[in-house]
Design a protein around this motif. Structure first.
Motif, PDB file in Angstrom:
ATOM      1  N   ARG A  99     -16.875  15.202   5.309  1.00  0.00           N
ATOM      2  CA  ARG A  99     -17.389  16.207   4.377  1.00  0.00           C
ATOM      3  C   ARG A  99     -16.887  17.602   4.759  1.00  0.00           C
ATOM      4  O   ARG A  99     -16.421  18.370   3.909  1.00  0.00           O
ATOM      5  N   GLN A 101     -14.193  18.279   6.428  1.00  0.00           N
ATOM      6  CA  GLN A 101     -12.753  18.308   6.185  1.00  0.00           C
ATOM      7  C   GLN A 101     -12.463  18.539   4.700  1.00  0.00           C
ATOM      8  O   GLN A 101     -11.574  19.323   4.348  1.00  0.00           O
ATOM      9  N   LEU A 102     -13.201  17.885   3.842  1.00  0.00           N
ATOM     10  CA  LEU A 102     -12.985  18.061   2.403  1.00  0.00           C
ATOM     11  C   LEU A 102     -13.325  19.483   1.963  1.00  0.00           C
ATOM     12  O   LEU A 102     -12.615  20.071   1.136  1.00  0.00           O
ATOM     13  N   ARG A 103     -14.383  20.037   2.511  1.00  0.00           N
ATOM     14  CA  ARG A 103     -14.738  21.424   2.164  1.00  0.00           C
ATOM     15  C   ARG A 103     -13.654  22.389   2.620  1.00  0.00           C
ATOM     16  O   ARG A 103     -13.280  23.323   1.896  1.00  0.00           O
ATOM     17  N   ILE A 189     -11.689  16.845  -5.062  1.00  0.00           N
ATOM     18  CA  ILE A 189     -12.013  17.099  -3.653  1.00  0.00           C
ATOM     19  C   ILE A 189     -13.427  17.660  -3.529  1.00  0.00           C
ATOM     20  O   ILE A 189     -14.221  17.215  -2.697  1.00  0.00           O
ATOM     21  N   GLU A 190     -13.756  18.626  -4.373  1.00  0.00           N
ATOM     22  CA  GLU A 190     -15.098  19.225  -4.331  1.00  0.00           C
ATOM     23  C   GLU A 190     -16.168  18.213  -4.706  1.00  0.00           C
ATOM     24  O   GLU A 190     -17.247  18.177  -4.093  1.00  0.00           O
ATOM     25  N   ALA A 193     -16.648  15.844  -1.774  1.00  0.00           N
ATOM     26  CA  ALA A 193     -17.351  16.533  -0.672  1.00  0.00           C
ATOM     27  C   ALA A 193     -18.848  16.567  -0.947  1.00  0.00           C
ATOM     28  O   ALA A 193     -19.657  16.452  -0.013  1.00  0.00           O
TER      29      ALA A 193
END
Length: 197
Positions: A99, A101-103, A189-190, A193
């Motif tokens: 999470r 990393q995605l942010r 991606i958001e 996340a």
């Protein structure tokens, strides 16, 4: 010197990357090292095989994070990243690490000199899929040389022969064309996340 902390296979490429005007990366299994958070890098390096000592792991994490200085270099290089969608769903260490990393990836994607795209998992259902040969990094040096870096089973391969580079460049262009737009990629991606528990 920081370069000595890089794996031997990466050292020749690291100098090219540090001075590049353009960096284009396609990754199939993990987030590109240039974009990795400290926690993601530590989990990835610490969980690899063969195992490394804690000291070596920390040296590798430090060296990997130092590469992020490229984002703010003056003049800043143009940095493109295409990720297979599966990369966004593959945790290392914990779901919390993914999470974060995605942010971080979403924040990096909004930089003026960065473009992030996602190649959807169902791309092959459309009959064409250009990403089947694996990951690659293409760089344009300050002297306008075009070089491709491939990593295969702990081997780093630099390709500089113009016809070979041209073929790989064309493949990368096809992968980019098959990926989601930067805006749609950022939305995915958001969303992911936010979904990860």
């Amino acid at each position: 010197m920081l370069m000595e902390k890089y794996p031997a296979r990466f050292r020749d490429f690291s100098g090219l990357e540090a001075g590049a005007t353009t960096i284009s990366s396609y990754e199939t299994l993990v987030v590109d090292g240039l974009f990795q958070t400290e926690e993601y890098a530590r989990a990835l390096i610490g969980g690899g095989y063969p195992a490394v000592s804690e000291q070596k792991r920390e040296e590798l994490v430090e060296a990997r994070l130092a590469r992020r200085a490229l984002f703010d270099r003056d003049p800043a290089p143009m940095i493109e990243l295409i990720l297979e969608e599966g990369v966004l769903r593959r945790p290392f260490g914990s779901w919390e690490v993914l999470r974060g990393q995605l942010r971080s990836l979403a924040e990096d994607a909004q930089r003026d000199n960065v473009c992030v795209q996602v190649l959807p998992m169902d791309r092959g259902l459309r009959g064409t899929y250009a990403g089947d040969r694996g990951s690659m990094k293409l760089v344009v040096t300050k002297d306008h040389e075009h070089v491709v870096y491939l990593e295969i089973e702990d081997q780093g391969i630099l390709v500089s022969d113009p016809p070979e580079v041209s073929q790989l460049d064309h493949r990368y262009a096809k992968i980019r064309a098959q990926a989601l737009s930067p805006d749609d990629s950022l939305s995915l991606i958001e969303r992911l996340a936010g979904e990860i528990q």
